[in-house]
Design a protein around this motif. Structure first.
Motif, short mmCIF file in Angstrom:
data_model
loop_
_atom_site.label_atom_id
_atom_site.label_comp_id
_atom_site.label_asym_id
_atom_site.label_seq_id
_atom_site.Cartn_x
_atom_site.Cartn_y
_atom_site.Cartn_z
N PHE A 121 0.89 6.46 8.93
CA PHE A 121 0.49 6.86 7.57
C PHE A 121 1.45 6.27 6.53
O PHE A 121 1.01 5.67 5.54
N LEU A 122 2.77 6.41 6.78
CA LEU A 122 3.76 5.93 5.82
C LEU A 122 3.77 4.41 5.75
O LEU A 122 3.95 3.83 4.67
N LEU A 123 3.60 3.72 6.89
CA LEU A 123 3.57 2.26 6.89
C LEU A 123 2.38 1.74 6.08
O LEU A 123 2.49 0.80 5.29
N LEU A 124 1.21 2.35 6.28
CA LEU A 124 0.03 1.93 5.54
C LEU A 124 0.21 2.15 4.04
O LEU A 124 -0.15 1.30 3.22
N LYS A 125 0.78 3.27 3.70
CA LYS A 125 0.93 3.61 2.29
C LYS A 125 1.99 2.75 1.61
O LYS A 125 1.79 2.26 0.49
N LYS A 126 3.14 2.55 2.30
CA LYS A 126 4.24 1.84 1.69
C LYS A 126 4.02 0.33 1.68
O LYS A 126 4.32 -0.33 0.68
N ARG A 127 3.47 -0.22 2.78
CA ARG A 127 3.33 -1.67 2.88
C ARG A 127 2.01 -2.17 2.30
O ARG A 127 1.96 -3.21 1.63
N MET A 128 0.92 -1.44 2.56
CA MET A 128 -0.40 -1.91 2.15
C MET A 128 -0.99 -1.12 0.99
O MET A 128 -2.08 -1.45 0.51
#
Length: 335
Positions: free
Chosen positions: A60-67
């Motif tokens: 969840f955090l990777l999708l939100k922060k990176r994409m």
């Protein structure tokens, strides 16, 4: 908690800071944990299903922060998993297309051909290779407790198997491949490769624990080898001492040791009394103690005398037997 769970718990505490590393992690996790759900009209949604809540949070955090993508998060229970709760993250159609293009899993063309790939940085940069392997392990990896042996495996399939093996090879880690229930399993068996993989992923605490276990195991193995060697030498020594004592006893009964030089008499009597004693111990029992080499020299000389005596005796007996047989073989007197 299993050792594999400990490693994953440690890896989940590592937060990638570089955008390229985030993309590499997303690539590995998407290939190992995600599926494409058809939405009609050629549209697809990327759906992640994971049992680990901390891993779901990481995705969840990777999708939100990176994409800058906010997936829909929900939970469900599957009877086939023993009623365990599964986290489901669903990425909407437009965001899914953008995500797949960024991960090089969707080609920008009129046909919209889907293919397996990884971001270029995952192959060229060490930090991105580490992020990719770390995410592949979090998504579909396991490691055996080092107390039981050395084994790391990644469940994979298709082109991503080759990709993972190439990334490991570029990192100096040799891997193998087997088939299991229709899936590819990339595995590491050598202790050095397992340690290198843990170091690459950033599981330094687990790596140190494994190294300590390896040191203890190697120390035990060395102690066992030394003990086995000592036992073998002792058995050999006892066997040799017993043979010497037996030969000296037989010689003394037939010829007496009194005819031999004093130093050979003394060592011969000691060997008969102490067949289990080592050469060093026999040397210390002499009236004038000598070292191991001195005792060995005396015993060897004594055994040569006994062997020569026994050989001459055997030859004499053979001659007697030959004469006896030859005499019996003559024709009887006709008168």
């Amino acid at each position: 908690m299993s050792f594999s769970s400990q490693v994953k718990e440690e890896l989940l505490r590592i937060q990638p800071e570089k955008h390229c590393c985030m993309l590499s992690e997303l690539s590995a996790i998407t290939q190992s944990c995600a599926s494409l759900r058809l939405a009609g009209g050629g549209r697809v949604k990327v759906v992640y299903e994971v049992e680990s809540a901390p891993l779901a949070k990481r995705i969840f955090l990777l999708l939100k922060k990176r994409m800058e993508i906010t997936p829909v998060l929900e939970f469900t229970r599957y009877k086939r998993l023993g009623g365990r709760r599964v986290s489901i993250l669903t990425v909407q159609e437009a965001d899914s297309r953008r995500l797949l293009i960024a991960l090089r899993m969707l080609r920008e063309s009129e046909q919209g051909a889907v293919y397996r790939g990884v971001p270029r940085a995952a192959m060229t940069r060490r930090c991105c290779r580490a992020a990719f392997v770390r995410a592949a392990f979090l998504g579909a990896g396991a490691i055996l407790s080092p107390e039981k042996g050395y084994h790391v495996e990644f469940v994979s399939s298709g082109n991503r198997t080759e990709t993972l093996m190439r990334i490991l090879e570029k990192s100096g880690i040799q891997s193998g491949l087997v088939k299991r229930r229709g899936d590819d399993v990339v595995y590491l068996k050598k202790g050095d490769d397992v340690v290198s993989c843990l170091a690459l992923m950033g599981a330094h605490q687990a790596m140190m624990e494994m190294e300590n276990i390896r040191i203890r195991r190697e120390s035990r193995n060395q102690a066992n080898r030394a003990r086995n060697c000592d036992e073998a030498n002792l058995k050999k020594q006892l066997s040799a001492g017993a043979r010497q004592a037996q030969a000296i006893t037989a010689y003394s009964l037939q010829c007496s040791l009194g005819a031999l030089p004093q130093n050979l008499q003394e060592i011969g009597r000691l060997r008969m009394l102490h067949p289990e004693a080592s050469l060093e111990e026999l040397g210390q029992m002499l009236n004038k103690p000598v070292g191991k080499s001195g005792v060995n020299h005396r015993l060897r000389k004594l055994m040569e005398i006994i062997d020569t005596y026994q050989k001459n005796k055997d030859e004499a007996n053979d001659q007697v037997c030959d004469g006896f047989i030859g005499g019996n073989a003559t024709e009887p007197d006709a008168n």
